[in-house]
Write a protein that holds these residues in place. Structure first.
Motif, PDB file in Angstrom:
ATOM      1  N   ALA A  84       0.811  -1.220   0.000  1.00  0.00           N
ATOM      2  CA  ALA A  84       0.000   0.000   0.000  1.00  0.00           C
ATOM      3  C   ALA A  84       0.846   1.273   0.000  1.00  0.00           C
ATOM      4  N   THR A  85       2.160   1.120   0.101  1.00  0.00           N
ATOM      5  CA  THR A  85       3.052   2.286   0.181  1.00  0.00           C
ATOM      6  C   THR A  85       3.306   2.900  -1.178  1.00  0.00           C
ATOM      7  N   HIS A  86       3.200   4.210  -1.258  1.00  0.00           N
ATOM      8  CA  HIS A  86       3.647   4.982  -2.422  1.00  0.00           C
ATOM      9  C   HIS A  86       4.351   6.202  -1.847  1.00  0.00           C
ATOM     10  N   GLN A  87       5.651   6.260  -2.077  1.00  0.00           N
ATOM     11  CA  GLN A  87       6.474   7.317  -1.503  1.00  0.00           C
ATOM     12  C   GLN A  87       7.332   7.954  -2.588  1.00  0.00           C
ATOM     13  N   VAL A  88       7.459   9.267  -2.522  1.00  0.00           N
ATOM     14  CA  VAL A  88       8.368  10.005  -3.395  1.00  0.00           C
ATOM     15  C   VAL A  88       9.477  10.547  -2.498  1.00  0.00           C
ATOM     16  N   GLU A  89      10.723  10.175  -2.815  1.00  0.00           N
ATOM     17  CA  GLU A  89      11.869  10.545  -1.998  1.00  0.00           C
ATOM     18  C   GLU A  89      12.751  11.558  -2.726  1.00  0.00           C
ATOM     19  N   PHE A  90      13.136  12.593  -1.999  1.00  0.00           N
ATOM     20  CA  PHE A  90      13.987  13.656  -2.523  1.00  0.00           C
ATOM     21  C   PHE A  90      15.331  13.565  -1.804  1.00  0.00           C
ATOM     22  N   TYR A  91      16.387  13.279  -2.557  1.00  0.00           N
ATOM     23  CA  TYR A  91      17.722  13.099  -1.996  1.00  0.00           C
ATOM     24  C   TYR A  91      18.548  14.371  -2.190  1.00  0.00           C
TER      25      TYR A  91
END
Length: 154
Positions: A84-91
């Protein structure tokens, strides 16, 4: 339905090593970049600074955005429990404000549930570790600095 979550992460490199949090779950040890979820009313830069304090106990200077990654859990090996996870990661490229290269750093004031420590990992050995996202390993080992969209990757 779970909302899409933004996450701000720090890429901290000193003396040929990258600073990662060491974590342990039922599958074993894994390493991730310090950082975490953005809170309402908080910028991504504020989020990465707060998360670094919580996880590695260090104040960081936040530099340029380096990479963006999406993680859609249902598409990856941990879909059974993370589907169920949807993540947008900013590095972001970050530097420590008060630490010397290679200095031992411990957990911060509020480490993640699975976090058991913090380690400096040699860049040239990064591929020997279970590091997430794996797509960052060859990029960091090659020294790429341009913004890169990693896509939906684990």
């Amino acid at each position: 339905m779970n909302p899409i979550r933004n996450s701000a992460k720090a890429i901290i490199i000193q003396a040929g090593q990258v600073l990662l949090t060491k974590n342990k779950d039922a599958t074993g040890y894994f390493y991730i970049f310090p950082g975490g979820g953005q809170e309402r009313g908080e910028t991504l830069v504020q989020a990465v600074k707060r998360e670094c304090m919580e996880e590695i106990g260090q104040d960081v200077e936040v530099g340029e955005l380096a990479h963006v990654r999406e993680y859609i859990g249902k598409n990856h090996e941990y879909a059974e429990w993370d589907g169920a996870t949807h993540q947008v990661e900013f590095y972001f490229q970050c530097t420590l404000k008060s630490s010397m290269p290679g200095e031992a750093i411990g957990n911060g004031i509020n480490p993640d549930d699975y976090q058991i420590g913090v380690e400096w990992v040699p860049l040239d050995r990064l591929h020997e570790y279970s590091v997430y996202p794996r797509a960052l390993i060859p990029i960091l080992q090659g020294g790429a600095a341009a913004i890169c969209y990693l896509g939906d990757t684990n």
